[in-house]
Design an enzyme around this catalytic site. Sequence first.
Site, mmCIF file in Angstrom:
data_model
loop_
_atom_site.group_PDB
_atom_site.id
_atom_site.type_symbol
_atom_site.label_atom_id
_atom_site.label_comp_id
_atom_site.label_asym_id
_atom_site.label_seq_id
_atom_site.Cartn_x
_atom_site.Cartn_y
_atom_site.Cartn_z
ATOM 1 N N HIS A 148 -53.719 40.527 45.513
ATOM 2 C CA HIS A 148 -52.937 39.286 45.459
ATOM 3 C C HIS A 148 -51.540 39.603 44.968
ATOM 4 O O HIS A 148 -51.345 40.478 44.116
ATOM 5 C CB HIS A 148 -53.595 38.274 44.507
ATOM 6 C CG HIS A 148 -53.139 36.873 44.744
ATOM 7 N ND1 HIS A 148 -52.000 36.368 44.175
ATOM 8 C CD2 HIS A 148 -53.667 35.882 45.499
ATOM 9 C CE1 HIS A 148 -51.836 35.113 44.565
ATOM 10 N NE2 HIS A 148 -52.824 34.788 45.366
ATOM 11 N N ASP A 198 -60.286 34.242 48.743
ATOM 12 C CA ASP A 198 -60.943 34.336 50.053
ATOM 13 C C ASP A 198 -62.185 35.204 50.052
ATOM 14 O O ASP A 198 -62.901 35.265 51.056
ATOM 15 C CB ASP A 198 -59.937 34.898 51.078
ATOM 16 C CG ASP A 198 -58.825 33.912 51.339
ATOM 17 O OD1 ASP A 198 -57.653 34.300 51.234
ATOM 18 O OD2 ASP A 198 -59.147 32.740 51.608
HETATM 19 C C1 SDX Z 1 -54.128 34.175 49.895
HETATM 20 O O1 SDX Z 1 -49.779 33.878 47.549
HETATM 21 C C2 SDX Z 1 -50.838 33.175 47.379
HETATM 22 O O2 SDX Z 1 -50.949 32.498 46.374
HETATM 23 C C3 SDX Z 1 -51.876 33.291 48.488
HETATM 24 C C4 SDX Z 1 -53.190 32.579 48.220
HETATM 25 C C5 SDX Z 1 -53.018 31.055 48.138
HETATM 26 O O3 SDX Z 1 -53.838 30.412 47.489
HETATM 27 O O4 SDX Z 1 -52.112 30.529 48.855
HETATM 28 O O5 SDX Z 1 -53.760 33.041 47.003
HETATM 29 C C6 SDX Z 1 -54.175 32.808 49.361
HETATM 30 O O6 SDX Z 1 -53.405 34.444 50.826
HETATM 31 C C7 SDX Z 1 -54.971 35.239 49.229
HETATM 32 C C8 SDX Z 1 -54.764 36.666 49.867
HETATM 33 C C9 SDX Z 1 -55.707 36.769 51.102
HETATM 34 N N1 SDX Z 1 -55.388 38.075 51.813
HETATM 35 C C10 SDX Z 1 -56.263 39.095 51.796
HETATM 36 O O7 SDX Z 1 -57.311 39.116 51.153
HETATM 37 C C11 SDX Z 1 -55.814 40.278 52.684
HETATM 38 C C12 SDX Z 1 -55.989 41.608 51.917
HETATM 39 N N2 SDX Z 1 -54.978 41.661 50.814
HETATM 40 C C13 SDX Z 1 -53.684 42.060 51.135
HETATM 41 O O8 SDX Z 1 -53.295 42.427 52.362
HETATM 42 C C14 SDX Z 1 -52.674 42.020 50.002
HETATM 43 O O9 SDX Z 1 -53.318 42.291 48.835
HETATM 44 C C15 SDX Z 1 -51.900 40.738 49.898
HETATM 45 C C16 SDX Z 1 -51.276 40.349 51.209
HETATM 46 C C17 SDX Z 1 -52.798 39.642 49.425
HETATM 47 C C18 SDX Z 1 -50.795 40.929 48.849
HETATM 48 O O10 SDX Z 1 -49.857 41.777 49.412
HETATM 49 P P1 SDX Z 1 -48.630 42.309 48.517
HETATM 50 O O11 SDX Z 1 -48.469 41.536 47.275
HETATM 51 O O12 SDX Z 1 -47.444 42.444 49.427
HETATM 52 O O13 SDX Z 1 -49.134 43.711 48.048
HETATM 53 P P2 SDX Z 1 -48.989 45.025 48.874
HETATM 54 O O14 SDX Z 1 -49.413 44.774 50.285
HETATM 55 O O15 SDX Z 1 -47.629 45.565 48.633
HETATM 56 O O16 SDX Z 1 -50.097 45.932 48.213
HETATM 57 C C19 SDX Z 1 -49.759 46.697 47.060
HETATM 58 C C20 SDX Z 1 -50.545 47.988 47.240
HETATM 59 C C21 SDX Z 1 -50.272 48.655 48.588
HETATM 60 O O17 SDX Z 1 -50.480 50.046 48.416
HETATM 61 P P3 SDX Z 1 -49.121 50.998 48.338
HETATM 62 O O18 SDX Z 1 -48.320 50.725 49.597
HETATM 63 O O19 SDX Z 1 -48.406 50.553 47.084
HETATM 64 O O20 SDX Z 1 -49.684 52.388 48.274
HETATM 65 O O21 SDX Z 1 -51.961 47.698 47.240
HETATM 66 C C22 SDX Z 1 -52.526 48.062 48.500
HETATM 67 C C23 SDX Z 1 -51.382 48.175 49.485
HETATM 68 O O22 SDX Z 1 -51.716 49.093 50.507
HETATM 69 N N3 SDX Z 1 -53.416 46.956 48.861
HETATM 70 C C24 SDX Z 1 -54.626 47.104 49.365
HETATM 71 C C25 SDX Z 1 -55.119 45.798 49.521
HETATM 72 N N4 SDX Z 1 -54.199 44.917 49.128
HETATM 73 C C26 SDX Z 1 -53.143 45.650 48.718
HETATM 74 N N5 SDX Z 1 -55.332 48.196 49.703
HETATM 75 C C27 SDX Z 1 -56.575 47.971 50.198
HETATM 76 N N6 SDX Z 1 -57.147 46.754 50.385
HETATM 77 C C28 SDX Z 1 -56.427 45.644 50.046
HETATM 78 N N7 SDX Z 1 -56.961 44.438 50.217
#
Ligand code: SDX
Length: 433
Positions: free
Chosen positions: A307, A364
């Site tokens: 998140h 989720d």
């Molecule tokens: C919602 O914003 C809100 O409030 C949203 C929400 C709401 O109520 O409206 O809470 C609802 O959208 C919840 C999120 C649902 N999405 C998912 O579950 C999809 C999987 N998660 C992600 O793709 C990710 O965690 C996000 C999109 C939720 C957050 O993305 P960020 O903040 O841009 O973080 P990031 O992508 O920069 O990740 C940071 C690091 C990265 O690694 P590095 O590039 O630093 O090496 O963490 C890794 C990412 O690769 N990472 C994950 C991961 N999520 C982040 N690695 C593996 N699995 C994951 N799920």
Amino acid sequence: MTREDATLRVGDGEYELPVIVGAEDEVAVDINRLRATSGVVTFDRGFANTAETKSAITFLDGEQGILRYRGYPIEQVAERSSFLEVAYLLSNGQLPTRSQLDEYVDEITHHTMLREDMKHFFEAFPRDAHPMQTLASAISALATYYPDALDPRDPWAMDISMKRLLAKVPTMVAWSYKHSCNQPYVYPRNDLDYVANFLHMMFSFPVEEYEIDPAVAKALNVLFILHADHEQNCSATTVRVVGSGHANLFSSVAAGVHALSGPLHGGANQRVVEMLEEIVAAGGDIAPFVARAKDRDDPFRLMGFGHRVYKNFDPRAQIIKRYAQEVLEKLERDDPLLAAAMQLEEVALQDDYFIEKKLYPNVDFYSGVIYRTMGFPTDLFPVLFAIGRMPGWIAQWREMAQDPTTRIGRPRQIYVGEGKRDWVELEKRADRS
Ligand code: SDX
């Protein structure tokens, strides 16, 4: 709490910038005059460090796992409120009195019907159309049925449009679902509350009423409440930006539905269940999925994990997990997906990769297990998120529209393209293949 002004030094220049302190001591450097005074702009992908607005609706503390609607902790609201009471609170800022709530519920109840013409609308879509696309289109279409109630500066128009939107979305979702199943539409009933009415329209038939299990209705009421708002997330920001150009509420929220449909946002609850089904079908071994999630060369992510704001735990996920266990127990179901989800959570939370990157189950991760147990099809899960988030989008849009300091959303950029060059006629262009 006050803070000294911030000083920004760029090149030979030094600029004093005012500092803003929020109600929960969040500190922001006010850069509204930055470019005018210094000629520079800021660069912030995904607005991760940028507040575009001041808001009084929802407070999140990602480090502490705090979520409050108008100051009320989500744990109390989820257990003690109803979805329409939360919708009233988010938009009006205060809990309603008994008479205010009764009047509000009565008004919403009497706007749940759709114009009969809208049946042709749903029937124009393929039966396997994704329901998020249908929902966004149907919400857009509302603007064509109520052209006299679109002006964002007309208080009457805004009030009736907000109530029509909240009231009609469950009927739209149910009717698009019935079309997808080639089943007859079920009309709303005014003797049922909001959640029971939705279940009725989704699962009843003209020949047989759906028997509403109070445990299912309570769990769905809690799920909708937990999804009701989440401050400036991707879809709420979309609703605000579209509305900042004075687009009407229906157009702004339709854009929000499209934003929510993305698998990184509200589309994740569908992807979580698809991922869990894949794990169960592969024999339940989660190690390969965790390995892929950690592999920087693999685009696969553990859906339902991570998140932008929550870096310890998502308080909603904890409540949903408990309800998933309770609903399955009540309905005497034993879903292997819940066991897989709990095992995945346990393994991930002990894995250094997830610990270092502060990745925890989000809203989720468990919600789809409950929706599936209730009988909803998987592709409808993001739509259930949208029904829950409707009051939040409405409240955020209303706060934006009523804020005299609102400006049309128009960020700057840093240009990294070609320098000035003269046009080359077609005949004189070298073949680049
Ligand atoms: C919602 O914003 C809100 O409030 C949203 C929400 C709401 O109520 O409206 O809470 C609802 O959208 C919840 C999120 C649902 N999405 C998912 O579950 C999809 C999987 N998660 C992600 O793709 C990710 O965690 C996000 C999109 C939720 C957050 O993305 P960020 O903040 O841009 O973080 P990031 O992508 O920069 O990740 C940071 C690091 C990265 O690694 P590095 O590039 O630093 O090496 O963490 C890794 C990412 O690769 N990472 C994950 C991961 N999520 C982040 N690695 C593996 N699995 C994951 N799920």
